[in-house]
Motif scaffolding. Structure first.
Motif, PDB file in Angstrom:
ATOM      1  N   ASP A  36       0.835  -1.202   0.000  1.00  0.00           N
ATOM      2  CA  ASP A  36       0.000   0.000   0.000  1.00  0.00           C
ATOM      3  C   ASP A  36       0.865   1.246   0.000  1.00  0.00           C
ATOM      4  OD1 ASP A  36      -2.324  -1.440  -0.069  1.00  0.00           O
ATOM      5  OD2 ASP A  36      -2.688  -1.321   2.096  1.00  0.00           O
ATOM      6  N   ARG A  37       1.916   1.237   0.807  1.00  0.00           N
ATOM      7  CA  ARG A  37       2.824   2.398   0.832  1.00  0.00           C
ATOM      8  C   ARG A  37       3.518   2.578  -0.509  1.00  0.00           C
ATOM      9  NH1 ARG A  37       8.284   2.962   1.959  1.00  0.00           N
ATOM     10  NH2 ARG A  37       8.442   0.739   2.466  1.00  0.00           N
ATOM     11  N   LEU A  38       3.965   1.468  -1.105  1.00  0.00           N
ATOM     12  CA  LEU A  38       4.652   1.563  -2.391  1.00  0.00           C
ATOM     13  C   LEU A  38       3.701   2.039  -3.490  1.00  0.00           C
ATOM     14  CD1 LEU A  38       6.845  -1.671  -2.262  1.00  0.00           C
ATOM     15  CD2 LEU A  38       7.530   0.680  -1.728  1.00  0.00           C
ATOM     16  N   ARG A  39       2.445   1.583  -3.431  1.00  0.00           N
ATOM     17  CA  ARG A  39       1.480   2.030  -4.441  1.00  0.00           C
ATOM     18  C   ARG A  39       1.179   3.518  -4.301  1.00  0.00           C
ATOM     19  NH1 ARG A  39      -0.889  -3.368  -3.900  1.00  0.00           N
ATOM     20  NH2 ARG A  39      -0.677  -4.430  -5.923  1.00  0.00           N
ATOM     21  N   ARG A  40       1.190   4.014  -3.067  1.00  0.00           N
ATOM     22  CA  ARG A  40       0.992   5.463  -2.899  1.00  0.00           C
ATOM     23  C   ARG A  40       2.149   6.231  -3.521  1.00  0.00           C
ATOM     24  NH1 ARG A  40      -1.097   3.810   2.176  1.00  0.00           N
ATOM     25  NH2 ARG A  40       0.903   4.190   3.227  1.00  0.00           N
ATOM     26  N   ILE A  41       3.358   5.683  -3.374  1.00  0.00           N
ATOM     27  CA  ILE A  41       4.510   6.323  -4.022  1.00  0.00           C
ATOM     28  C   ILE A  41       4.315   6.316  -5.533  1.00  0.00           C
ATOM     29  CG2 ILE A  41       6.984   6.113  -4.498  1.00  0.00           C
ATOM     30  CD1 ILE A  41       7.307   4.968  -1.653  1.00  0.00           C
ATOM     31  N   ASP A  43       1.577   6.137  -7.239  1.00  0.00           N
ATOM     32  CA  ASP A  43       0.488   7.039  -7.633  1.00  0.00           C
ATOM     33  C   ASP A  43       0.952   8.490  -7.722  1.00  0.00           C
ATOM     34  OD1 ASP A  43      -1.267   4.930  -7.782  1.00  0.00           O
ATOM     35  OD2 ASP A  43      -2.143   5.267  -5.792  1.00  0.00           O
ATOM     36  N   GLY A  44       1.965   8.831  -6.950  1.00  0.00           N
ATOM     37  CA  GLY A  44       2.474  10.199  -6.969  1.00  0.00           C
ATOM     38  C   GLY A  44       3.575  10.439  -7.983  1.00  0.00           C
ATOM     39  N   MET A  45       3.974   9.398  -8.722  1.00  0.00           N
ATOM     40  CA  MET A  45       5.068   9.542  -9.682  1.00  0.00           C
ATOM     41  C   MET A  45       4.542  10.002 -11.029  1.00  0.00           C
ATOM     42  SD  MET A  45       7.119   6.003  -8.738  1.00  0.00           S
ATOM     43  CE  MET A  45       8.295   6.147 -10.082  1.00  0.00           C
ATOM     44  N   SER A  46       5.360  10.760 -11.728  1.00  0.00           N
ATOM     45  CA  SER A  46       5.034  11.117 -13.104  1.00  0.00           C
ATOM     46  C   SER A  46       5.274   9.920 -14.010  1.00  0.00           C
ATOM     47  CB  SER A  46       5.896  12.288 -13.567  1.00  0.00           C
ATOM     48  OG  SER A  46       7.256  11.889 -13.685  1.00  0.00           O
ATOM     49  N   LEU A  47       4.724   9.959 -15.195  1.00  0.00           N
ATOM     50  CA  LEU A  47       4.947   8.886 -16.158  1.00  0.00           C
ATOM     51  C   LEU A  47       6.435   8.757 -16.466  1.00  0.00           C
ATOM     52  CD1 LEU A  47       3.948   6.731 -18.100  1.00  0.00           C
ATOM     53  CD2 LEU A  47       3.504   8.553 -19.782  1.00  0.00           C
ATOM     54  N   GLU A  48       7.107   9.879 -16.586  1.00  0.00           N
ATOM     55  CA  GLU A  48       8.546   9.865 -16.890  1.00  0.00           C
ATOM     56  C   GLU A  48       9.330   9.176 -15.774  1.00  0.00           C
ATOM     57  OE1 GLU A  48       6.599  12.907 -19.330  1.00  0.00           O
ATOM     58  OE2 GLU A  48       6.519  12.415 -17.191  1.00  0.00           O
ATOM     59  N   GLU A  49       8.930   9.425 -14.531  1.00  0.00           N
ATOM     60  CA  GLU A  49       9.624   8.778 -13.421  1.00  0.00           C
ATOM     61  C   GLU A  49       9.384   7.273 -13.415  1.00  0.00           C
ATOM     62  OE1 GLU A  49       9.783  12.177  -9.929  1.00  0.00           O
ATOM     63  OE2 GLU A  49       7.858  11.209 -10.364  1.00  0.00           O
ATOM     64  N   LYS A  50       8.170   6.864 -13.742  1.00  0.00           N
ATOM     65  CA  LYS A  50       7.875   5.437 -13.801  1.00  0.00           C
ATOM     66  C   LYS A  50       8.712   4.756 -14.875  1.00  0.00           C
ATOM     67  CE  LYS A  50       3.058   5.884 -12.263  1.00  0.00           C
ATOM     68  NZ  LYS A  50       1.634   5.700 -12.649  1.00  0.00           N
ATOM     69  N   VAL A  51       8.785   5.367 -16.039  1.00  0.00           N
ATOM     70  CA  VAL A  51       9.589   4.793 -17.120  1.00  0.00           C
ATOM     71  C   VAL A  51      11.046   4.665 -16.671  1.00  0.00           C
ATOM     72  CG1 VAL A  51      10.483   5.184 -19.440  1.00  0.00           C
ATOM     73  CG2 VAL A  51       8.056   5.550 -18.966  1.00  0.00           C
ATOM     74  N   GLY A  52      11.559   5.698 -16.044  1.00  0.00           N
ATOM     75  CA  GLY A  52      12.952   5.671 -15.606  1.00  0.00           C
ATOM     76  C   GLY A  52      13.261   4.563 -14.630  1.00  0.00           C
ATOM     77  N   GLN A  53      12.301   4.229 -13.756  1.00  0.00           N
ATOM     78  CA  GLN A  53      12.538   3.194 -12.752  1.00  0.00           C
ATOM     79  C   GLN A  53      12.801   1.828 -13.367  1.00  0.00           C
ATOM     80  OE1 GLN A  53      12.803   3.034  -9.156  1.00  0.00           O
ATOM     81  NE2 GLN A  53      13.364   5.093  -9.786  1.00  0.00           N
ATOM     82  N   LEU A  54      12.402   1.637 -14.612  1.00  0.00           N
ATOM     83  CA  LEU A  54      12.556   0.335 -15.248  1.00  0.00           C
ATOM     84  C   LEU A  54      13.907   0.156 -15.927  1.00  0.00           C
ATOM     85  CD1 LEU A  54       8.999  -0.036 -16.814  1.00  0.00           C
ATOM     86  CD2 LEU A  54       9.778  -0.540 -14.491  1.00  0.00           C
ATOM     87  N   PHE A  55      14.723   1.217 -15.970  1.00  0.00           N
ATOM     88  CA  PHE A  55      16.007   1.139 -16.662  1.00  0.00           C
ATOM     89  C   PHE A  55      17.165   0.961 -15.691  1.00  0.00           C
ATOM     90  CE2 PHE A  55      13.496   2.925 -20.068  1.00  0.00           C
ATOM     91  CZ  PHE A  55      14.040   2.314 -21.191  1.00  0.00           C
ATOM     92  N   VAL A  56      18.111   0.097 -16.090  1.00  0.00           N
ATOM     93  CA  VAL A  56      19.395  -0.076 -15.402  1.00  0.00           C
ATOM     94  C   VAL A  56      20.457   0.284 -16.422  1.00  0.00           C
ATOM     95  CG1 VAL A  56      20.906  -1.661 -14.170  1.00  0.00           C
ATOM     96  CG2 VAL A  56      18.422  -1.959 -14.027  1.00  0.00           C
ATOM     97  N   MET A  57      21.221   1.322 -16.150  1.00  0.00           N
ATOM     98  CA  MET A  57      22.093   1.900 -17.174  1.00  0.00           C
ATOM     99  C   MET A  57      23.543   1.960 -16.718  1.00  0.00           C
ATOM    100  SD  MET A  57      22.029   2.959 -20.240  1.00  0.00           S
ATOM    101  CE  MET A  57      23.044   3.877 -21.407  1.00  0.00           C
ATOM    102  N   ALA A 378       2.874  -2.242 -12.664  1.00  0.00           N
ATOM    103  CA  ALA A 378       3.145  -3.585 -12.148  1.00  0.00           C
ATOM    104  C   ALA A 378       4.647  -3.832 -12.042  1.00  0.00           C
ATOM    105  CB  ALA A 378       2.485  -4.631 -13.036  1.00  0.00           C
ATOM    106  N   SER A 379       5.392  -3.404 -13.056  1.00  0.00           N
ATOM    107  CA  SER A 379       6.847  -3.589 -13.019  1.00  0.00           C
ATOM    108  C   SER A 379       7.509  -2.639 -12.034  1.00  0.00           C
ATOM    109  CB  SER A 379       7.438  -3.403 -14.421  1.00  0.00           C
ATOM    110  OG  SER A 379       7.188  -4.537 -15.227  1.00  0.00           O
ATOM    111  N   VAL A 380       7.034  -1.395 -11.982  1.00  0.00           N
ATOM    112  CA  VAL A 380       7.594  -0.456 -11.006  1.00  0.00           C
ATOM    113  C   VAL A 380       7.390  -0.993  -9.595  1.00  0.00           C
ATOM    114  CG1 VAL A 380       7.447   1.883 -10.050  1.00  0.00           C
ATOM    115  CG2 VAL A 380       7.309   1.539 -12.524  1.00  0.00           C
ATOM    116  N   LEU A 381       6.223  -1.577  -9.333  1.00  0.00           N
ATOM    117  CA  LEU A 381       5.958  -2.128  -8.013  1.00  0.00           C
ATOM    118  C   LEU A 381       6.938  -3.253  -7.686  1.00  0.00           C
ATOM    119  CD1 LEU A 381       4.243  -2.264  -5.452  1.00  0.00           C
ATOM    120  CD2 LEU A 381       2.659  -3.785  -6.674  1.00  0.00           C
ATOM    121  N   ARG A 382       7.200  -4.133  -8.646  1.00  0.00           N
ATOM    122  CA  ARG A 382       8.161  -5.208  -8.378  1.00  0.00           C
ATOM    123  C   ARG A 382       9.544  -4.642  -8.072  1.00  0.00           C
ATOM    124  NH1 ARG A 382       5.669  -7.786 -12.988  1.00  0.00           N
ATOM    125  NH2 ARG A 382       4.251  -9.450 -12.294  1.00  0.00           N
ATOM    126  N   VAL A 383       9.953  -3.623  -8.820  1.00  0.00           N
ATOM    127  CA  VAL A 383      11.267  -3.019  -8.588  1.00  0.00           C
ATOM    128  C   VAL A 383      11.315  -2.361  -7.209  1.00  0.00           C
ATOM    129  CG1 VAL A 383      12.856  -1.223  -9.359  1.00  0.00           C
ATOM    130  CG2 VAL A 383      11.765  -2.714 -11.045  1.00  0.00           C
TER     131      VAL A 383
END
Length: 603
Positions: A36-41, A43-57, A378-383
């Motif tokens: 629940d806490r992670l989902r609240r985080i 919910d407050g993220m921008s789309l750009e931030e969500k996309v970024g969380q999926l990359f390992v660079m 779903a992927s951001v939540l797993r990360v």
């Protein structure tokens, strides 16, 4: 070329290898109080931030904010930013991978400060999220963090030792040292079952050719890493052990039937999932029996969602192998690959050739409706779950004072030596020639291949071997003859052997046409006793004859070469046994040395 050894299985046995072998790791939301806490985080993220969380660079430089100018130039050229801090700010990446060649891993204190600098940059962003820092620290021939960190035997060496306790302890030591410098995800252990002697990319990175043995060692290492606070990553799903093509440079095809896959390739991954593996890495391979579309597994929904998620019940993080490898770029362009990987079921997109192209492609796919934001979430939540499990939300920084207490300690180094001794394998010992002593064979010439050094080496193998012999009382000199010795270099080695009591030859991936064969034959013809040490693949012995004894060290890192010398000199007993069969070079149906072969000094 040697023919691979393949298991023959029944459909029933294959099904049993997969179905019912492990309870699904997915848990209901009520079993994850942090969700629940992670989902609240989220919910407050921008789309750009969500996309970024999926990359390992990747990023060049020893410092997050002040790298050397050459590294700034490389970052601008390849990534479009100057520093790691700018990478985090521009793309909000959820992960960064360290490489020695990117100058990220000079020494433990520098690595710790780089990690802390990256976390400071991440926590200064509008949505402060810690970065999951990763690397490939398999040990053996693949290491990114070198001395003074503890370097341990690699997978096939541990397979030769066969002890789950040693595998678990090696991973615990490695994980403890990685965590101390801020690296919290390790792309190990390799779960591939190496049944093809011609495999150019896995080989000794695998624990061996027996699926059950590999499965047990994989599970042991998963537990060792994760108890040390580092996310383990089994790779390369669905199994990269039977290929003659390197997926860095091409797209391999695995011809196993579904039944063969279930019995041969699947068990180590099933075992890893049962052990609670945090992440699984995909393979850039085609397996037509699992997906007739012939898409690489990294981009295959039938493989990643149908088999890994649904059939095997895995709900942890799925990370791609590096997206700059040709195996995943062959069929689709760089802008399509990350989108297709996410559609297949991937969570982390590792090291694309251009993050700008990949990041914008994912962003555009969501805005155009090809990917839903719910799929992204779903992927951001797993990360984020993984970051929470590792404690990165509570404590993203490492304590510099703790580096020396954890990295390269005398206890860790001594245990690495003990483990290595238990892996060294005596394949041949004509007339009980070994062990030798300084009194009987004091003057030694060491020749052979000096391949490019992994991070676990302090010098060329010939120099390391000669130095280890000298420390034990021998008078040893080193002469590097290379992987492909010239006629002149072979003549020089023959001349240098005059008056010696013993010649030690380090062999490296000897092929049918390798001049290393001529080198050994010429040295044997001098009458000076020759001992060979296979410093990578143990298969070398099938193409070399006339030597008095052969040892397999499975790698040319210092810890394994020093252990081989102690065995050669009788300071340690040869306790390892082959984890792969060695077939005749001329008749692949004839096994020269079966799995389990390994001589002792009592034989």
């Amino acid at each position: 070329m040697q023919r691979r050894t393949l298991l023959t299985v029944t459909a029933a046995a294959a099904a049993a290898a997969v179905t019912g072998a492990v309870a699904p790791s997915a848990r209901a939301d009520q079993d994850r109080p942090q969700d629940d806490r992670l989902r609240r985080i989220i919910d407050g993220m921008s789309l750009e931030e969500k996309v970024g969380q999926l990359f390992v660079m990747r990023v060049y430089g020893h410092s997050a904010t002040a790298p050397d100018q050459a590294d700034i130039d490389a970052n601008l050229r390849e990534i479009g930013v100057r520093t790691a801090a700018e990478l985090v700010e521009r793309y909000r990446v959820g992960g960064i991978i360290y490489f020695a060649w990117a100058h990220n891993t000079r020494d433990p204190h520098q690595i710790a400060e780089l990690s802390n600098g990256i976390q400071r940059a991440a926590l200064a962003q509008p949505t402060p999220l810690p970065v999951l820092i990763s690397t490939d620290q398999e040990h053996g021939i693949v290491c990114r963090v070198g001395e003074p960190a503890t370097l341990l035997p690699g997978a096939m060496a541990l397979g030769a030792g066969g002890a789950h306790a040693d595998a678990r302890n090696a991973a615990r030591i490695a994980g403890t040292e990685l965590a101390a410098v801020g690296i919290r995800q390790n792309y190990a252990p390799v779960a591939d079952v190496n049944v093809n002697p011609a495999n150019p990319v896995i080989g000794v990175r695998s624990f061996g050719s027996d699926p059950k043995a590999v499965a047990g060692l994989v599970a042991a290492q998963v537990k060792g890493y994760q108890r040390a606070g580092v996310a383990a990553t089994s790779k390369h799903f669905p199994g990269h052990g039977d290929t003659a093509v390197d997926s860095h440079y091409g797209l391999p095809t695995i011809t196993h039937t579904r039944e063969q896959w279930a019995a041969l390739d699947a068990p180590p991954f099933v075992s890893a999932i049962a052990a609670g593996i945090d992440s699984i890495m995909t393979a850039h391979i085609v397996v037509p029996a699992l997906d007739p579309s012939e898409d690489p597994a990294t981009l295959s929904r039938p493989i990643l969602t149908g088999i890994l998620r649904e059939q095997l019940g895995y709900d942890g993080v799925v990370v791609t192998d590096a997206l700059g490898m040709e195996g995943v770029r062959t069929k689709y362009g760089d802008a399509r690959v990350p989108v297709l990987a996410l559609k297949a079921g991937v969570d982390q997109l590792l090291n694309p050739p251009s993050i700008d192209v990949a990041w914008n492609a994912v962003l555009r796919a969501v805005k155009d409706g090809e990917l839903t934001e719910e799929r992204l979430d779903a992927s951001v939540l797993r990360v984020l779950r993984l970051k929470a499990k590792l404690g990165l939300f509570r404590q993203p920084y490492v304590n510099p004072a703790g580096v020396d207490r954890a990295v390269g300690t005398p206890a860790h180094l001594a245990e690495a030596d003990r483990i290595a001794e238990r892996t060294t394998t005596l394949l041949l010992n004509e007339g009980g020639f070994l062990p030798v002593s300084p009194a009987s064979h004091g003057s030694v010439l060491v020749v052979g291949a000096d391949p490019a050094s992994p991070s676990g080496t302090t010098g060329p193998p010939t120099t390391t071997l000669a130095g280890a012999l000298t420390e034990l009382g021998f008078s040893a000199t080193a002469l590097s003859t290379g992987i492909t010795p010239t006629a002149a270099r072979i003549d020089e080695a023959v001349a240098a052997s005059a008056g010696k009591d013993l010649v030690v030859v380090g062999t490296y991936n000897v092929s049918a046409t390798s001049p290393q064969r001529t080198l050994v034959a010429r040295l044997v013809a001098t009458g000076v006793p020759v001992v060979t040490i296979a410093i990578r693949n143990p298969y070398d012995i099938a193409r070399i004859g006339g030597q008095r004894a052969t040892l397999a060290s499975y790698s040319w890192t210092d810890v394994e070469l020093r252990a081989a010398v102690r065995v050669l000199a009788g300071r340690a007993r040869p306790l390892g046994s082959l984890p792969v069969p060695i077939q005749s070079a001329d008749d692949p149906d004839r096994v020269l040395y079966p799995v389990g072969h390994g001589l002792s000094y009592d034989e």
